[in-house]
Design an enzyme around this catalytic site. Structure first.
Site, short mmCIF file in Angstrom:
data_model
loop_
_atom_site.label_atom_id
_atom_site.label_comp_id
_atom_site.label_asym_id
_atom_site.label_seq_id
_atom_site.Cartn_x
_atom_site.Cartn_y
_atom_site.Cartn_z
N TRP A 11 0.83 -1.22 0.00
CA TRP A 11 0.00 0.00 0.00
C TRP A 11 0.85 1.26 0.00
CZ3 TRP A 11 -4.37 -1.12 4.17
CH2 TRP A 11 -5.07 -2.28 3.78
N LYS A 12 2.14 1.09 0.21
CA LYS A 12 3.07 2.24 0.28
C LYS A 12 2.52 3.29 1.27
CE LYS A 12 4.68 1.01 -4.28
NZ LYS A 12 5.25 1.39 -5.56
N GLU A 168 11.19 -6.61 -9.18
CA GLU A 168 10.44 -5.41 -9.52
C GLU A 168 11.33 -4.48 -10.35
OE1 GLU A 168 6.92 -4.67 -6.66
OE2 GLU A 168 8.67 -3.69 -5.83
N GLY A 174 4.82 1.89 -10.91
CA GLY A 174 4.01 3.10 -10.91
C GLY A 174 3.99 3.83 -12.24
N GLY A 235 1.31 -2.75 -6.36
CA GLY A 235 1.24 -1.45 -5.70
C GLY A 235 -0.13 -0.84 -5.90
N GLY A 236 -0.24 0.09 -6.83
CA GLY A 236 -1.47 0.87 -7.05
C GLY A 236 -2.75 0.03 -7.10
P1 13P Z 1 2.80 -0.52 -8.89
O1 13P Z 1 2.00 -1.79 -8.98
O2 13P Z 1 2.01 0.67 -8.47
O3 13P Z 1 3.61 -0.30 -10.14
O4 13P Z 1 3.89 -0.72 -7.71
C1 13P Z 1 4.66 -1.87 -7.68
C2 13P Z 1 5.40 -1.93 -6.42
O5 13P Z 1 6.32 -1.15 -6.18
C3 13P Z 1 4.99 -2.92 -5.41
O6 13P Z 1 5.92 -3.02 -4.39
#
Ligand code: 13P
Length: 251
Positions: A11-12, A168, A174, A235-236
């Site tokens: 979720w950052k 990643e 992102g 992430g998103g």
């Molecule tokens: P996104 O899916 O938003 O590109 O982010 C990936 C991520 O950094 C998951 O740790």
């Protein structure tokens, strides 16, 4: 395949507390039949303890996004491995590219955190990945090799079986630019080859390696088909129950 399939949501630094509770409740209410898939969420640190309590005895495991490797002391703003363990978290994200590239975390820091995680019985989810510039210069394999070997320096064959890797590519995070399944697959098999070299084939095929970087409901199918991809770190798209559930439900 004997490896665990893991669908993780990072979720950052997002969500209010009430938004976090709402999201986790929606996930719990809708994740009924996920078979042997493991679902992990990495909420912001202040919410982890409550999220772990809400998710107790459910198919959702909870992890922290970062921690320090020291046991205690004058490290203002940091969280120790024991504190993470005490929240009820079972996973710890280590070496995420945002930690490496925004906060200057080094391969040595990553290695110390992996050791600290194992000491406190936390599952380290170790992130590795190349920058766009490194890929364009043809350095992807070297970067991944250095990150994987450094992360596992001094880790025993028994302990490494508790580790999870996430590939990643930094340029895919992102940005909406997902690696093609073949591109991701190549790096995943490189990671497996590296694990065979450091340890052995049996260990290498037992360690889950996830893909992360712009994973969405509309691209999960292609990635999931690749044999060496054992799940995803999202992430998103993990910030909405609908899209995360769509991803988790891939067939
Ligand atoms: P996104 O899916 O938003 O590109 O982010 C990936 C991520 O950094 C998951 O740790």
């Amino acid at each position: 395949m004997s490896r665990k399939e893991i669908f993780a949501g990072n979720w950052k630094m997002n969500k209010t507390y009430s938004g976090a509770v709402e999201l986790v409740r929606e996930l719990l209410n809708n994740l009924t039949d996920i078979g042997n898939r493991e679902v992990v969420i990495f909420p912001p640190s202040p919410y982890v303890k409550d999220m772990a309590a809400i998710c107790e005895n459910s198919p959702i495991k909870v992890g922290m996004q970062n921690m320090h490797y020291e046991k205690a002391g004058a490290f203002t703003g940091e969280v120790s491995p024991e504190m993470v363990k005490d929240t009820g978290a079972s996973y710890i994200l280590i070496g995420h590219s945002e930690r490496r590239h925004i906060f200057g975390e080094t391969d040595e820091d990553v290695n110390r955190k992996v050791k600290a995680a194992l000491e406190y019985d936390l599952i380290p989810m170790i992130c590795v990945g190349e920058l766009l510039d490194q890929r364009e210069k043809g350095h992807t394999d070297d970067v991944i090799k250095k990150q994987v070997e450094a992360a596992l320096e001094g880790i025993s064959g028994d302990d490494v079986l508790k580790v999870v890797f996430a590939y990643e590519p930094v340029w895919a995070i992102g940005t909406g630019k997902v690696a093609t399944p073949d591109m991701a697959g190549e790096v995943h098999s490189l990671i497996r080859k590296l694990l065979s070299g450091i340890f052995n084939d049996e260990i290498s095929i037992s360690i889950p390696v996830l893909y992360g970087g712009s994973v969405k409901p509309d691209n999960i199918k292609g990635l999931y088909k690749i044999d060496d991809i054992d799940g995803v770190l999202v992430g998103g798209a993990s910030l909405s129950a609908d899209s995360f559930i769509d991803i988790i439900s891939v067939k």
